[in-house]
Design a protein around this motif. Sequence first.
Motif, PDB file in Angstrom:
ATOM      1  N   SER A   1      -0.937  -6.582  -6.319  1.00  0.00           N
ATOM      2  CA  SER A   1      -2.574  -6.427  -5.046  1.00  0.00           C
ATOM      3  C   SER A   1      -3.537  -7.089  -6.009  1.00  0.00           C
ATOM      4  O   SER A   1      -4.004  -7.067  -6.657  1.00  0.00           O
TER       5      SER A   1
ATOM      6  N   ARG B   1      -7.539  -7.771  -3.981  1.00  0.00           N
ATOM      7  CA  ARG B   1      -8.877  -7.573  -2.948  1.00  0.00           C
ATOM      8  C   ARG B   1      -9.561  -8.215  -2.617  1.00  0.00           C
ATOM      9  O   ARG B   1     -10.304  -8.354  -3.306  1.00  0.00           O
TER      10      ARG B   1
ATOM     11  N   SER C   1     -13.081 -10.754  -0.623  1.00  0.00           N
ATOM     12  CA  SER C   1     -14.388  -9.950  -0.026  1.00  0.00           C
ATOM     13  C   SER C   1     -14.511 -10.929   0.917  1.00  0.00           C
ATOM     14  O   SER C   1     -14.086 -12.384   0.223  1.00  0.00           O
TER      15      SER C   1
ATOM     16  N   PHE D   1      -0.499  -4.303   4.293  1.00  0.00           N
ATOM     17  CA  PHE D   1      -2.171  -4.538   3.946  1.00  0.00           C
ATOM     18  C   PHE D   1      -3.179  -3.995   4.838  1.00  0.00           C
ATOM     19  O   PHE D   1      -2.724  -2.752   5.847  1.00  0.00           O
TER      20      PHE D   1
ATOM     21  N   PHE E   1     -13.180  -6.969   4.089  1.00  0.00           N
ATOM     22  CA  PHE E   1     -12.758  -7.257   2.673  1.00  0.00           C
ATOM     23  C   PHE E   1     -11.157  -7.063   2.936  1.00  0.00           C
ATOM     24  O   PHE E   1     -11.063  -6.288   4.556  1.00  0.00           O
TER      25      PHE E   1
ATOM     26  N   GLN F   1      -7.549  -5.598   1.732  1.00  0.00           N
ATOM     27  CA  GLN F   1      -6.796  -4.871   1.014  1.00  0.00           C
ATOM     28  C   GLN F   1      -5.214  -5.597   0.697  1.00  0.00           C
ATOM     29  O   GLN F   1      -4.604  -4.663   1.906  1.00  0.00           O
TER      30      GLN F   1
ATOM     31  N   ASN G   1      -1.781  -5.343  -0.854  1.00  0.00           N
ATOM     32  CA  ASN G   1      -0.927  -4.270  -1.752  1.00  0.00           C
ATOM     33  C   ASN G   1       0.771  -4.680  -1.459  1.00  0.00           C
ATOM     34  O   ASN G   1       0.813  -5.281  -0.566  1.00  0.00           O
TER      35      ASN G   1
END
Length: 122
Positions: free
Chosen positions: A17, A19, A21, A67, A79, A81, A83
């Motif tokens: 994963s 993340r 930004s 996502f 953001f 995320q 995964n």
Amino acid sequence: QVQLVESGGGLVEAGGSLRLSCVASGSIFAISDMGWYRQAPGKQRVLVASITRGGSTDYAGSVKGRFAISRDNAKNAMFLQMNSLKPEDTAVYYCKADVTLYTDTFHSGDAWGQGIQVTVSS
């Protein structure tokens, strides 16, 4: 003028994963829609996920369920995320924002970040 700065990319193994930004700064009056795009080598830049100011989201079929896009309007931030990453997710990821600026008048248009590398190894 507006600046968009991405962070959080890097190298991960498949299944991992990350993340991402994106933070906008400058003479911003408001930001409406935002989105994450990506461009893999030899391919066109494509939309990965988008989000309206009100929080309505949309995803490319290739990332749906893996996502999640979100935003913090108070911080002019967005953001992504990511995964269950796959090697096919390897690309440069770009932040885009529909920004209204105000100097002596209102100006609206798309602003882009510089891009950030995401590499998923197998």
